[in-house]
Design an enzyme around this catalytic site. Structure first.
Site, PDB file in Angstrom:
ATOM      1  N   TYR A  68      18.253  15.093  12.277  1.00 34.77           N
ATOM      2  CA  TYR A  68      17.966  16.141  13.271  1.00 34.77           C
ATOM      3  C   TYR A  68      18.776  15.881  14.542  1.00 34.77           C
ATOM      4  O   TYR A  68      19.485  16.755  15.025  1.00 34.77           O
ATOM      5  CB  TYR A  68      16.475  16.151  13.599  1.00 34.77           C
TER       6      TYR A  68
HETATM    7  N1  LIG Z   1       9.385  21.115  20.902  1.00 33.54           N
HETATM    8  C1  LIG Z   1      10.097  20.100  21.355  1.00 33.54           C
HETATM    9  O1  LIG Z   1       9.548  19.053  21.748  1.00 33.54           O
HETATM   10  C2  LIG Z   1      11.614  20.190  21.430  1.00 33.54           C
HETATM   11  C3  LIG Z   1      12.314  19.164  22.070  1.00 33.54           C
HETATM   12  C4  LIG Z   1      13.713  19.213  22.099  1.00 33.54           C
HETATM   13  C5  LIG Z   1      14.384  20.312  21.574  1.00 33.54           C
HETATM   14  N2  LIG Z   1      13.673  21.310  20.986  1.00 33.54           N
HETATM   15  C6  LIG Z   1      14.420  22.471  20.474  1.00 33.54           C
HETATM   16  O2  LIG Z   1      13.849  23.646  21.055  1.00 33.54           O
HETATM   17  C7  LIG Z   1      14.041  24.758  20.171  1.00 33.54           C
HETATM   18  C8  LIG Z   1      12.701  25.425  19.906  1.00 33.54           C
HETATM   19  O3  LIG Z   1      11.958  24.463  19.205  1.00 33.54           O
HETATM   20  P1  LIG Z   1      10.361  24.544  19.040  1.00 33.54           P
HETATM   21  O4  LIG Z   1       9.841  23.164  19.267  1.00 33.54           O
HETATM   22  O5  LIG Z   1       9.838  25.701  19.816  1.00 33.54           O
HETATM   23  O6  LIG Z   1      10.258  24.805  17.470  1.00 33.54           O
HETATM   24  P2  LIG Z   1       9.770  26.085  16.648  1.00 33.54           P
HETATM   25  O7  LIG Z   1       9.877  25.681  15.218  1.00 33.54           O
HETATM   26  O8  LIG Z   1       8.482  26.563  17.196  1.00 33.54           O
HETATM   27  O9  LIG Z   1      10.893  27.175  17.014  1.00 33.54           O
HETATM   28  C9  LIG Z   1      12.092  27.250  16.279  1.00 33.54           C
HETATM   29  C10 LIG Z   1      12.232  28.698  15.809  1.00 33.54           C
HETATM   30  O10 LIG Z   1      13.526  28.857  15.229  1.00 33.54           O
HETATM   31  C11 LIG Z   1      13.379  29.694  14.089  1.00 33.54           C
HETATM   32  N3  LIG Z   1      14.507  29.418  13.173  1.00 33.54           N
HETATM   33  C12 LIG Z   1      14.810  28.251  12.568  1.00 33.54           C
HETATM   34  N4  LIG Z   1      15.901  28.406  11.778  1.00 33.54           N
HETATM   35  C13 LIG Z   1      16.298  29.705  11.914  1.00 33.54           C
HETATM   36  C14 LIG Z   1      17.344  30.480  11.354  1.00 33.54           C
HETATM   37  N5  LIG Z   1      18.238  29.948  10.497  1.00 33.54           N
HETATM   38  N6  LIG Z   1      17.437  31.785  11.703  1.00 33.54           N
HETATM   39  C15 LIG Z   1      16.548  32.339  12.580  1.00 33.54           C
HETATM   40  N7  LIG Z   1      15.512  31.655  13.151  1.00 33.54           N
HETATM   41  C16 LIG Z   1      15.409  30.351  12.808  1.00 33.54           C
HETATM   42  C17 LIG Z   1      12.033  29.296  13.490  1.00 33.54           C
HETATM   43  O11 LIG Z   1      11.517  30.342  12.698  1.00 33.54           O
HETATM   44  C18 LIG Z   1      11.184  29.069  14.751  1.00 33.54           C
HETATM   45  O12 LIG Z   1      10.531  30.264  15.150  1.00 33.54           O
HETATM   46  C19 LIG Z   1      14.706  24.176  18.917  1.00 33.54           C
HETATM   47  O13 LIG Z   1      16.113  24.342  19.020  1.00 33.54           O
HETATM   48  C20 LIG Z   1      14.352  22.678  18.994  1.00 33.54           C
HETATM   49  O14 LIG Z   1      15.306  21.865  18.316  1.00 33.54           O
HETATM   50  C21 LIG Z   1      12.306  21.288  20.882  1.00 33.54           C
HETATM   51  O1  LIG Z   2      12.340  15.313  22.555  1.00 35.24           O
HETATM   52  C1  LIG Z   2      12.866  15.794  21.555  1.00 35.24           C
HETATM   53  O2  LIG Z   2      14.054  16.152  21.513  1.00 35.24           O
HETATM   54  C2  LIG Z   2      12.037  15.934  20.288  1.00 35.24           C
HETATM   55  O3  LIG Z   2      10.646  15.887  20.645  1.00 35.24           O
HETATM   56  C3  LIG Z   2       9.766  16.014  19.539  1.00 35.24           C
HETATM   57  O4  LIG Z   2       9.958  14.885  18.692  1.00 35.24           O
HETATM   58  P1  LIG Z   2       8.942  13.643  18.883  1.00 35.24           P
HETATM   59  O5  LIG Z   2       9.085  13.056  20.246  1.00 35.24           O
HETATM   60  O6  LIG Z   2       9.081  12.746  17.713  1.00 35.24           O
HETATM   61  O7  LIG Z   2       7.536  14.399  18.887  1.00 35.24           O
HETATM   62  P2  LIG Z   2       6.234  14.155  17.981  1.00 35.24           P
HETATM   63  O8  LIG Z   2       6.549  14.363  16.558  1.00 35.24           O
HETATM   64  O9  LIG Z   2       5.170  14.957  18.608  1.00 35.24           O
HETATM   65  O10 LIG Z   2       5.938  12.578  18.179  1.00 35.24           O
HETATM   66  C4  LIG Z   2       5.537  12.126  19.473  1.00 35.24           C
HETATM   67  C5  LIG Z   2       5.284  10.623  19.344  1.00 35.24           C
HETATM   68  O11 LIG Z   2       4.159  10.422  18.476  1.00 35.24           O
HETATM   69  C6  LIG Z   2       4.523   9.584  17.392  1.00 35.24           C
HETATM   70  N1  LIG Z   2       3.769  10.060  16.217  1.00 35.24           N
HETATM   71  C7  LIG Z   2       4.088  11.245  15.638  1.00 35.24           C
HETATM   72  C8  LIG Z   2       3.361  11.694  14.579  1.00 35.24           C
HETATM   73  C9  LIG Z   2       2.285  10.917  14.069  1.00 35.24           C
HETATM   74  O12 LIG Z   2       1.599  11.275  13.102  1.00 35.24           O
HETATM   75  N2  LIG Z   2       1.995   9.733  14.686  1.00 35.24           N
HETATM   76  C10 LIG Z   2       2.707   9.280  15.751  1.00 35.24           C
HETATM   77  O13 LIG Z   2       2.425   8.217  16.295  1.00 35.24           O
HETATM   78  C11 LIG Z   2       6.028   9.711  17.259  1.00 35.24           C
HETATM   79  O14 LIG Z   2       6.596   8.531  16.676  1.00 35.24           O
HETATM   80  C12 LIG Z   2       6.462   9.863  18.722  1.00 35.24           C
HETATM   81  O15 LIG Z   2       6.576   8.579  19.326  1.00 35.24           O
HETATM   82  C13 LIG Z   2      10.023  17.272  18.727  1.00 35.24           C
HETATM   83  O16 LIG Z   2       9.246  17.253  17.527  1.00 35.24           O
HETATM   84  C14 LIG Z   2      11.488  17.395  18.347  1.00 35.24           C
HETATM   85  O17 LIG Z   2      11.720  18.692  17.769  1.00 35.24           O
HETATM   86  C15 LIG Z   2      12.318  17.247  19.603  1.00 35.24           C
HETATM   87  O18 LIG Z   2      13.689  17.407  19.355  1.00 35.24           O
END
Ligand SMILES: NC(=O)c1ccc[n+]([C@@H]2O[C@H](COP(=O)([O-])OP(=O)(O)OC[C@H]3O[C@@H](n4cnc5c(N)ncnc54)[C@H](O)[C@@H]3O)[C@@H](O)[C@H]2O)c1
Ligand SMILES: O=C(O)[C@H]1O[C@H](OP(=O)(O)OP(=O)(O)OC[C@H]2O[C@@H](n3ccc(=O)[nH]c3=O)[C@H](O)[C@@H]2O)[C@H](O)[C@@H](O)[C@@H]1O
Length: 297
Positions: free
Chosen positions: A105
């Protein structure tokens, strides 16, 4: 609400060139906020191709459409704190090493930064990449720890707490969704204009990268404790060593560049943000408090 805001929804895959071409025919987009991606660190070990499909092929298809559009839209897109990978210099700054991703990822997000750079260099597309740091809040992602922990604790099911090497607690710079949204809006407002770091070099379109984090990492056990306090239920915890190596031990954002150039300023700390999330969760899913009273206002 959408109609009143003049918003229309088109469902489709960003790999579908026909849909994108049609959209750009109908609307002369000035800005594109690209958030579509296969998110999640650990799932990449189960379904790697979905990450290539959406985060690489999908991104290139979208960029191809944008570079051919007239006028070209300014693009703001979601990169990720995971690009810092095994970087051990804290806090993470945008100029730090990002060549040691710890998950597929993260590698696809880093590739996205390189690919958008070439579209900026060759076609003059204005690009802003936002490295979000573990975003949480109402309407969040059910697969993320804060969300799945809340669900399991309420259902009396155990939660799995990962720990790092030598039993060290994992930590994340958890960032509340409203702060992230403010950062996204600030990026759109300044997109296309030179703002310093990625500024226009003699007519060059800006290429910018910003950390959007909270600058105060918290360990997973502390997160669990805050949830237990809000839910008034003790979690059943299984503490296990971090599976595989997809996770990184910690994240910690240096946000001074975003503060300076975007006016970005996170205002919600984790206890406040999780209190808001739990309030939303209980009302949205409706929850029986175990005494026969349903808690869904
Ligand atoms: N949530 C986090 O902590 C976090 C942290 C860092 C980066 N991001 C990034 O932020 C963005 C939003 O993530 P999120 O956490 O809201 O996840 P999410 O899964 O809620 O949103 C992602 C959306 O993208 C859509 N999608 C995926 N592949 C697609 C495709 N090929 N065509 C059209 N739509 C598509 C999915 O249907 C979904 O609605 C993503 O780019 C993710 O990598 C999220
Ligand atoms: O900052 C980011 O860029 C990323 O943040 C999150 O990734 P992550 O931090 O791994 O988020 P969680 O899956 O919610 O995990 C949070 C913490 O809990 C831990 N964890 C997760 C799941 C679990 O069952 N148990 C557990 O201890 C993970 O190792 C991590 O340290 C999002 O899921 C990613 O899409 C995003 O890109």
């Amino acid at each position: 609400m959408l109609r009143s805001k003049n918003i229309f929804i088109v469902e489709g895959d960003i790999n579908d060139r026909r849909i994108l071409a049609k959209l750009f025919e109908i609307v002369k987009f000035t800005h594109v906020m690209h958030l579509a991606a296969q998110a999640g660190v650990r799932y990449a070990m189960e379904n790697p191709n979905s990450y290539v499909h959406s985060n690489i092929a999908g991104l290139v298809t979208l960029l191809e459409q944008c570079k051919s559009a007239d006028p070209q839209p300014a693009i703001v897109w979601a990169s990720s704190s995971s690009v810092y990978g095994l970087n051990d210099k804290v806090p993470f700054s945008e100029s730090d090493r990002t060549d040691r991703p710890a998950s597929l990822y993260a590698a696809t997000k880093k590739a996205g930064e390189e690919i958008t750079h070439t579209y900026n260099h060759i076609y003059g597309l204005s690009i802003t990449g936002l490295r979000f740091f573990t975003v949480y809040g109402p309407w969040g992602r059910p697969d993320m720890a804060y969300f799945s922990f809340t669900r399991n604790i309420l259902q009396g099911k155990p939660i799995t707490v990962f720990r790092g090497k030598n039993g060290v607690d994992l930590a994340r710079d958890f960032t509340y969704i409203d702060d992230i949204v403010k950062g996204c809006v600030a990026s759109l407002d300044t997109a296309g204009k030179s703002t310093g770091s990625g500024g226009k070099k003699k007519g060059r379109a800006p290429y910018r990268i910003y950390n959007l984090g909270n600058t105060s990492p918290v360990t997973v056990p502390v997160l669990v404790g805050i949830l237990e306090k809000n839910l008034k239920i003790k979690a059943k915890k299984n503490v296990v060593d971090m599976p595989g190596n997809g996770d990184v031990p910690f994240t910690h954002a240096n946000i001074s560049l975003a503060q300076r150039e975007l006016g970005y300023k996170p205002t919600t700390d984790l206890p406040t943000g999780l209190r808001k999330f739990v309030k939303w969760y209980l009302s949205y899913y409706g929850y029986n408090d175990g005494k026969g009273n349903s808690v869904n206002s």
